[in-house]
Design a protein around this motif. Structure first.
Motif, mmCIF file in Angstrom:
data_model
loop_
_atom_site.group_PDB
_atom_site.id
_atom_site.type_symbol
_atom_site.label_atom_id
_atom_site.label_comp_id
_atom_site.label_asym_id
_atom_site.label_seq_id
_atom_site.Cartn_x
_atom_site.Cartn_y
_atom_site.Cartn_z
ATOM 1 N N ASP A 1 0.816 -1.206 0.000
ATOM 2 C CA ASP A 1 0.000 0.000 0.000
ATOM 3 C C ASP A 1 0.858 1.267 0.000
ATOM 4 N N HIS A 2 0.604 2.135 -0.973
ATOM 5 C CA HIS A 2 1.352 3.379 -1.182
ATOM 6 C C HIS A 2 2.809 3.124 -1.584
ATOM 7 N N THR A 3 3.124 1.863 -1.862
ATOM 8 C CA THR A 3 4.453 1.526 -2.381
ATOM 9 C C THR A 3 4.299 1.025 -3.811
ATOM 10 N N LEU A 4 3.651 -0.139 -3.991
ATOM 11 C CA LEU A 4 3.323 -0.597 -5.341
ATOM 12 C C LEU A 4 1.980 -0.063 -5.817
ATOM 13 N N LEU A 5 1.084 0.179 -4.852
ATOM 14 C CA LEU A 5 -0.214 0.773 -5.185
ATOM 15 C C LEU A 5 -0.260 2.212 -4.680
ATOM 16 N N PRO A 6 -0.926 3.100 -5.404
ATOM 17 C CA PRO A 6 -1.040 4.489 -4.944
ATOM 18 C C PRO A 6 -2.172 4.688 -3.944
ATOM 19 N N ILE A 7 -2.724 3.588 -3.432
ATOM 20 C CA ILE A 7 -3.804 3.638 -2.446
ATOM 21 C C ILE A 7 -3.495 2.641 -1.340
ATOM 22 N N ASP B 1 7.093 2.680 1.707
ATOM 23 C CA ASP B 1 6.765 4.100 1.838
ATOM 24 C C ASP B 1 6.714 4.565 3.282
ATOM 25 N N SER B 2 6.764 3.637 4.254
ATOM 26 C CA SER B 2 6.309 3.962 5.599
ATOM 27 C C SER B 2 7.359 3.759 6.677
ATOM 28 N N MET B 3 7.354 4.655 7.650
ATOM 29 C CA MET B 3 8.205 4.478 8.826
ATOM 30 C C MET B 3 7.805 3.245 9.634
ATOM 31 N N ASN B 4 6.581 2.757 9.471
ATOM 32 C CA ASN B 4 6.194 1.514 10.127
ATOM 33 C C ASN B 4 7.100 0.354 9.710
ATOM 34 N N ASP B 5 7.703 0.473 8.530
ATOM 35 C CA ASP B 5 8.543 -0.602 8.007
ATOM 36 C C ASP B 5 10.026 -0.403 8.304
ATOM 37 N N LEU B 6 10.341 0.529 9.189
ATOM 38 C CA LEU B 6 11.743 0.784 9.505
ATOM 39 C C LEU B 6 12.484 -0.468 9.963
ATOM 40 N N PRO B 7 11.909 -1.355 10.797
ATOM 41 C CA PRO B 7 12.667 -2.544 11.209
ATOM 42 C C PRO B 7 13.153 -3.382 10.030
ATOM 43 N N LEU B 8 12.303 -3.584 9.017
ATOM 44 C CA LEU B 8 12.730 -4.384 7.871
ATOM 45 C C LEU B 8 13.623 -3.577 6.932
ATOM 46 N N LEU B 9 13.375 -2.300 6.807
ATOM 47 C CA LEU B 9 14.267 -1.469 5.999
ATOM 48 C C LEU B 9 15.698 -1.520 6.540
ATOM 49 N N GLU B 10 15.820 -1.536 7.870
ATOM 50 C CA GLU B 10 17.159 -1.573 8.476
ATOM 51 C C GLU B 10 17.830 -2.929 8.316
ATOM 52 N N LYS B 11 17.070 -3.980 8.047
ATOM 53 C CA LYS B 11 17.649 -5.300 7.782
ATOM 54 C C LYS B 11 18.099 -5.442 6.335
ATOM 55 N N ALA B 12 17.557 -4.602 5.457
ATOM 56 C CA ALA B 12 17.825 -4.741 4.031
ATOM 57 C C ALA B 12 19.214 -4.220 3.681
ATOM 58 N N HIS B 13 19.841 -4.887 2.723
ATOM 59 C CA HIS B 13 21.108 -4.382 2.184
ATOM 60 C C HIS B 13 20.866 -3.154 1.315
ATOM 61 N N PRO C 1 17.873 -0.669 1.169
ATOM 62 C CA PRO C 1 16.570 -0.082 1.503
ATOM 63 C C PRO C 1 16.218 1.019 0.504
ATOM 64 N N VAL C 2 14.968 0.997 0.044
ATOM 65 C CA VAL C 2 14.521 2.000 -0.922
ATOM 66 C C VAL C 2 13.254 2.656 -0.388
ATOM 67 N N ALA C 3 13.350 3.923 -0.039
ATOM 68 C CA ALA C 3 12.184 4.683 0.420
ATOM 69 C C ALA C 3 11.364 5.039 -0.815
ATOM 70 N N THR C 4 10.212 4.401 -0.954
ATOM 71 C CA THR C 4 9.428 4.485 -2.181
ATOM 72 C C THR C 4 8.161 5.287 -1.928
ATOM 73 N N ASN C 5 8.010 6.397 -2.623
ATOM 74 C CA ASN C 5 6.902 7.323 -2.343
ATOM 75 C C ASN C 5 6.812 7.575 -0.839
ATOM 76 N N PRO C 6 7.920 7.931 -0.183
ATOM 77 C CA PRO C 6 7.956 7.871 1.288
ATOM 78 C C PRO C 6 7.100 8.934 1.961
ATOM 79 N N ASP C 7 6.584 8.547 3.142
ATOM 80 C CA ASP C 7 5.924 9.542 3.976
ATOM 81 C C ASP C 7 6.980 10.515 4.503
ATOM 82 N N ALA C 8 6.528 11.591 5.123
ATOM 83 C CA ALA C 8 7.440 12.676 5.495
ATOM 84 C C ALA C 8 8.547 12.192 6.432
ATOM 85 N N ARG C 9 8.191 11.362 7.406
ATOM 86 C CA ARG C 9 9.196 10.897 8.370
ATOM 87 C C ARG C 9 10.221 9.982 7.709
ATOM 88 N N LEU C 10 9.756 9.086 6.838
ATOM 89 C CA LEU C 10 10.697 8.195 6.165
ATOM 90 C C LEU C 10 11.557 8.966 5.171
#
Length: 222
Positions: free
Chosen positions: A9-15, A182-194, A196-205
């Motif tokens: 949601d809001h990453t591959l889909l715009p909704i 797109d979301s800061m909610n996904d920070l734990p997995l983003l930090e595990k990734a070699h 990480p790509v902030a895609t259409n990111p929210d303001a905090r991300l």
């Protein structure tokens, strides 16, 4: 193994597919429009703020479908795919997924939205591996409104990916992972990734990605 993981949601889909499913079922007359819209919006605001109770939300989000039954819910979801989702699958999002598939990467959607809503969406993207919120089922095989296992939300996405890796006989050290979100909610997995790509990111991300030098991808204009 090279892994390409995508939030949905809001990453591959715009909704937001979960929120829009609620709107769609309300338009079908399955919910009280005023009460449902307020609660749906409240839950979405909690998601954006990182304060969502995922168990309460899943009970709420699945209630209308549970009450209508499996056959009616499936028919409604077919319409939802045709009327809401497929028109919003962009050529850019499809091309990004295909580029990883053509490179030989293992492509997976990892979403905090439940499996009932998202499995047909993953199939529409041509993605066979899906980690979503798994729903508990009763003796008849229909959903109960409860979550089965660890919900793929926030830190739970890391747990669920680790479980998937273990099922393949792999660990984190055996993979090179890209993760798009797109979301800061996904920070734990983003930090595990070699990668990480902030895609259409929210303001905090967006701010965090800028500070850390992560790639920022504008896949579409919302």
């Amino acid at each position: 193994m090279k892994l390409a993981l995508f939030d949905l949601d809001h990453t591959l889909l715009p909704i937001d597919s979960d929120h829009s499913w609620g709107v769609f079922t309300t338009e079908l007359g399955w919910n009280d429009p005023v009460v449902f819209a307020q609660r749906n919006d409240d839950f979405y605001a909690h998601y954006q703020a990182g304060t969502l109770d995922i168990h309460d939300y899943v009970r709420f989000a699945t209630q209308a479908a549970r009450e209508r039954g499996a056959a009616a819910a499936a028919r409604a979801h077919d319409r939802y795919m045709d009327e809401v989702i497929r028109p919003r699958i962009t050529t850019e999002a499809l091309a990004l997924v295909r580029s990883h598939q053509q490179a030989g990467d293992t492509v997976m959607i990892v979403t905090a939205t439940n499996e009932f809503v998202t499995r047909p969406i993953a199939q529409a993207f041509g993605v066979h591996e899906l980690i979503a919120v798994e729903l508990e089922r009763d003796a008849s095989g229909w959903i109960t409104g409860e979550i089965q296992g660890t919900p793929s939300f926030r830190e739970g996405k890391v747990t669920r990916v680790a479980q998937w890796l273990a099922q393949q006989g792999l660990s984190w050290d055996d993979v090179e992972m890209s993760f798009y979100s797109d979301s800061m909610n996904d920070l734990p997995l983003l930090e595990k990734a070699h990668h990480p790509v902030a895609t259409n990111p929210d303001a905090r991300l967006r701010q965090l990605a800028t500070e850390r030098g992560w790639r920022i991808l504008e896949l579409f204009q919302e």
